[in-house]
Design a protein around this motif. Structure first.
Motif, PDB file in Angstrom:
ATOM      1  N   ASP A  81       4.900  -6.678  -8.820  1.00 14.56           N
ATOM      2  CA  ASP A  81       4.204  -6.641  -7.528  1.00 14.56           C
ATOM      3  C   ASP A  81       5.081  -7.254  -6.437  1.00 14.56           C
ATOM      4  OD1 ASP A  81       2.173  -5.914  -5.839  1.00 14.56           O
ATOM      5  OD2 ASP A  81       0.919  -7.662  -6.252  1.00 14.56           O
ATOM      6  N   ASP A  82       6.345  -6.876  -6.447  1.00 12.78           N
ATOM      7  CA  ASP A  82       7.352  -7.392  -5.509  1.00 12.78           C
ATOM      8  C   ASP A  82       7.565  -6.348  -4.422  1.00 12.78           C
ATOM      9  OD1 ASP A  82       9.663  -8.211  -4.162  1.00 12.78           O
ATOM     10  OD2 ASP A  82      10.583  -9.037  -5.971  1.00 12.78           O
ATOM     11  N   ALA A  83       6.905  -6.527  -3.294  1.00 11.86           N
ATOM     12  CA  ALA A  83       6.935  -5.514  -2.236  1.00 11.86           C
ATOM     13  C   ALA A  83       8.338  -5.337  -1.663  1.00 11.86           C
ATOM     14  CB  ALA A  83       5.952  -5.881  -1.134  1.00 11.86           C
ATOM     15  N   HIS A  88       0.835  -1.192   0.000  1.00  7.58           N
ATOM     16  CA  HIS A  88       0.000   0.000   0.000  1.00  7.58           C
ATOM     17  C   HIS A  88       0.872   1.245   0.000  1.00  7.58           C
ATOM     18  CE1 HIS A  88      -3.576  -2.307   1.970  1.00  7.58           C
ATOM     19  NE2 HIS A  88      -3.550  -2.449   0.669  1.00  7.58           N
ATOM     20  N   LEU A  89       0.342   2.293  -0.570  1.00  5.82           N
ATOM     21  CA  LEU A  89       0.958   3.612  -0.511  1.00  5.82           C
ATOM     22  C   LEU A  89       0.271   4.404   0.594  1.00  5.82           C
ATOM     23  CD1 LEU A  89       2.887   5.717  -2.002  1.00  5.82           C
ATOM     24  CD2 LEU A  89       0.791   6.516  -3.105  1.00  5.82           C
ATOM     25  N   VAL A  90       1.053   4.913   1.531  1.00  2.82           N
ATOM     26  CA  VAL A  90       0.533   5.724   2.629  1.00  2.82           C
ATOM     27  C   VAL A  90       1.239   7.076   2.569  1.00  2.82           C
ATOM     28  CG1 VAL A  90       0.127   5.856   5.119  1.00  2.82           C
ATOM     29  CG2 VAL A  90       0.206   3.625   3.989  1.00  2.82           C
ATOM     30  N   VAL A  91       0.498   8.137   2.849  1.00  5.39           N
ATOM     31  CA  VAL A  91       1.029   9.490   2.691  1.00  5.39           C
ATOM     32  C   VAL A  91       0.903  10.257   3.996  1.00  5.39           C
ATOM     33  CG1 VAL A  91       0.901  11.634   1.353  1.00  5.39           C
ATOM     34  CG2 VAL A  91       0.312   9.441   0.266  1.00  5.39           C
ATOM     35  N   GLY A 119       8.511  -1.679   9.563  1.00 11.74           N
ATOM     36  CA  GLY A 119       8.920  -2.485   8.419  1.00 11.74           C
ATOM     37  C   GLY A 119       8.593  -1.900   7.069  1.00 11.74           C
ATOM     38  N   ALA A 120       8.201  -0.631   7.039  1.00 13.42           N
ATOM     39  CA  ALA A 120       7.885   0.028   5.777  1.00 13.42           C
ATOM     40  C   ALA A 120       9.127   0.741   5.239  1.00 13.42           C
ATOM     41  CB  ALA A 120       6.751   1.032   5.981  1.00 13.42           C
ATOM     42  N   ALA A 121       9.021   1.249   4.041  1.00 16.04           N
ATOM     43  CA  ALA A 121      10.059   2.094   3.451  1.00 16.04           C
ATOM     44  C   ALA A 121       9.439   3.450   3.160  1.00 16.04           C
ATOM     45  CB  ALA A 121      10.593   1.478   2.171  1.00 16.04           C
ATOM     46  N   ALA A 122      10.183   4.527   3.448  1.00 14.72           N
ATOM     47  CA  ALA A 122       9.611   5.864   3.322  1.00 14.72           C
ATOM     48  C   ALA A 122      10.667   6.846   2.840  1.00 14.72           C
ATOM     49  CB  ALA A 122       9.036   6.323   4.659  1.00 14.72           C
ATOM     50  N   LYS A 123      10.201   7.944   2.270  1.00 17.34           N
ATOM     51  CA  LYS A 123      11.083   9.016   1.817  1.00 17.34           C
ATOM     52  C   LYS A 123      10.247  10.272   1.604  1.00 17.34           C
ATOM     53  CE  LYS A 123      12.186   9.188  -2.596  1.00 17.34           C
ATOM     54  NZ  LYS A 123      11.136  10.127  -3.062  1.00 17.34           N
ATOM     55  N   SER A 124      10.929  11.389   1.430  1.00 23.68           N
ATOM     56  CA  SER A 124      10.238  12.608   1.039  1.00 23.68           C
ATOM     57  C   SER A 124       9.690  12.423  -0.364  1.00 23.68           C
ATOM     58  CB  SER A 124      11.198  13.800   1.071  1.00 23.68           C
ATOM     59  OG  SER A 124      12.325  13.566   0.237  1.00 23.68           O
ATOM     60  N   ALA A 128       0.848  -4.920   2.373  1.00 26.62           N
ATOM     61  CA  ALA A 128      -0.600  -4.746   2.418  1.00 26.62           C
ATOM     62  C   ALA A 128      -1.206  -5.226   3.730  1.00 26.62           C
ATOM     63  CB  ALA A 128      -1.247  -5.474   1.241  1.00 26.62           C
ATOM     64  N   ASP A 129      -0.562  -6.221   4.383  1.00 23.62           N
ATOM     65  CA  ASP A 129      -1.123  -6.755   5.628  1.00 23.62           C
ATOM     66  C   ASP A 129      -0.460  -6.199   6.880  1.00 23.62           C
ATOM     67  OD1 ASP A 129       1.327  -7.913   5.326  1.00 23.62           O
ATOM     68  OD2 ASP A 129       0.639  -9.998   5.544  1.00 23.62           O
ATOM     69  N   ALA A 130       0.335  -5.132   6.746  1.00 22.40           N
ATOM     70  CA  ALA A 130       1.054  -4.565   7.895  1.00 22.40           C
ATOM     71  C   ALA A 130       0.093  -3.836   8.834  1.00 22.40           C
ATOM     72  CB  ALA A 130       2.147  -3.615   7.422  1.00 22.40           C
ATOM     73  N   ASP A 131       0.433  -3.830  10.119  1.00 22.20           N
ATOM     74  CA  ASP A 131      -0.313  -3.076  11.118  1.00 22.20           C
ATOM     75  C   ASP A 131       0.239  -1.653  11.148  1.00 22.20           C
ATOM     76  OD1 ASP A 131      -1.675  -2.051  13.257  1.00 22.20           O
ATOM     77  OD2 ASP A 131      -0.719  -3.337  14.777  1.00 22.20           O
TER      78      ASP A 131
END
Length: 380
Positions: free
Chosen positions: A280-282, A229-232, A323-328, A343-346
């Motif tokens: 679709d390789d997370a 998922h993309l989260v902003v 466990g996500a990856a993030a950046k500006s 997709a199944d992360a808390d």
């Protein structure tokens, strides 16, 4: 032929977020990955008689911002959407006249979902979206029946007229929707080609230019991934993309030995990310987001430009803790950060951490690809 009349026309264009490839994408041929999001600018166009008008829910609420940069007064174009509207009108009407259309009058009303209720910008590309929506509305008004890749070229001509430094990736995302890999056109070539076409005596210079090969320009649609998922998150600190890109361009000489390596590494990162999204390789996609963040951090340090603010750093580190990856996203210096997460992360711990750090979770979804935008663009 005459301009279309009758019922009002409505065209919407989504906002966008850069996922990877920032700063490199302003160089001709270098790619970025972008995604369109489900907040829009809407342009409503109604035929008029004798005169036309432009109204916007943005215009008048916000002052025109100017800053000093190196002793020079610089206008923040992001706060002046009418510049882009007028440029879009100019380009589309010149093209319409070349196609034998009789130019008409119309009233334009612009509404935007890309800002906070207080008027602060989220950094979702309001200038690009208003350009894209205006081009779409006028294309329908004049019944030009153009494919999306031709609309993109018209919108890029309008954008370059206002902001010569813009990559055009945001415009492509607003026109195509969904996830895209975008490579920037050679803007110097574009300006020279347009000037040459206009000086040649060609009665249809824009039509000729739209049919030419556009060096560097490429758009490839990517599937929406299902495994991630993309989260902003939004820092609440608006930033000027125009000002930051101009500053980076003026200072990249300070990172001269680093810059070619940055460009090559950014291209490799973006291509690997696009491939991971297609598969679709997370895990692979998250690894490239980590890599992209490191590349921007290194570039900022070498050039002496602030890209990742303390708020953005907190946003990223909190995301990584789950466990996500993030950046500006985009030019940085404020605005949004993006997160790719399984997709199944808390997400609850991350969102609590953001709330404690005054980072606002934006409830955004990926805007599906725009109907009629099925074709890819390869510069021809």
């Amino acid at each position: 032929m005459t301009a279309a009349g009758g019922a009002p026309i409505e065209a919407r264009a989504p906002g966008k977020l850069f996922v990877a490839g920032e700063y490199a994408v302003v160089e001709a041929g270098y790619p970025a990955v972008l995604v369109a999001v489900d907040r829009h600018v809407t342009v409503r166009l109604a035929p008029a008689e004798g005169a036309g008008s432009i109204a916007s829910d943005q215009y008048g609420r916000l002052p025109v911002v100017w800053r000093r940069d190196g002793g020079r007064v610089v206008l923040d174009h992001d706060s002046r959407p009418f510049d882009y509207v007028l440029a879009a009108i100019d380009v589309v009407e010149r093209f319409a006249a070349e196609q034998g259309r009789t130019l008409g009058f119309y009233d334009i009303t612009i509404t935007s979902e890309l800002d906070d209720p207080s008027g602060r910008k989220f950094g979702l590309g309001s200038s690009a979206a208003v350009t894209a929506a205006t081009v779409r509305a006028l294309e329908r008004f004049y019944d030009l029946r153009l494919p999306t890749e031709r609309l993109l070229r018209l919108a890029l001509l309008a954008t370059v007229a206002v902001n010569p430094m813009g990559s055009g990736g945001d415009v492509a995302a607003s026109l195509y929707g969904g996830w895209i890999r975008y490579a920037a056109l050679d803007r110097e070539w574009l300006r020279a080609a347009l000037a040459a076409a206009e000086a040649s005596g060609d009665p249809r210079p824009l039509s000729t230019l739209l049919d030419a090969d556009w060096p560097g320009l490429a758009v490839r649609r990517l599937p929406t991934p299902r495994s991630m998922h993309l989260v902003v998150g939004w820092t609440g600190q608006p930033a000027s993309t125009t000002r930051l890109v101009e500053r980076m361009q003026s200072r990249k000489g300070a990172a001269e030995s680093h810059y070619p390596d940055f460009l090559a590494a950014s291209r490799a990162c973006v291509d690997a990310l696009a491939d991971a999204i297609e598969r679709d390789d997370a895990e692979a996609a998250k690894a490239e987001i980590h890599r992209a963040r490191g590349l921007l951090t290194s570039l900022a340090r070498a050039a002496g430009v602030d890209i990742e603010t303390p708020a953005l750093r907190t946003l990223c580190e909190t995301a990584e803790s789950v466990g996500a990856a993030a950046k500006s996203s985009g030019a940085g210096g404020g605005d949004c950060g993006i997160v790719l997460v399984d997709a199944d992360a808390d997400l609850a711990p991350m969102l609590r951490g953001w709330e404690l750090s005054d980072v606002r979770h934006l409830s955004l979804r990926v805007q599906p690809s725009v109907e009629g935008a099925e074709e890819d663009v390869d510069g021809r």
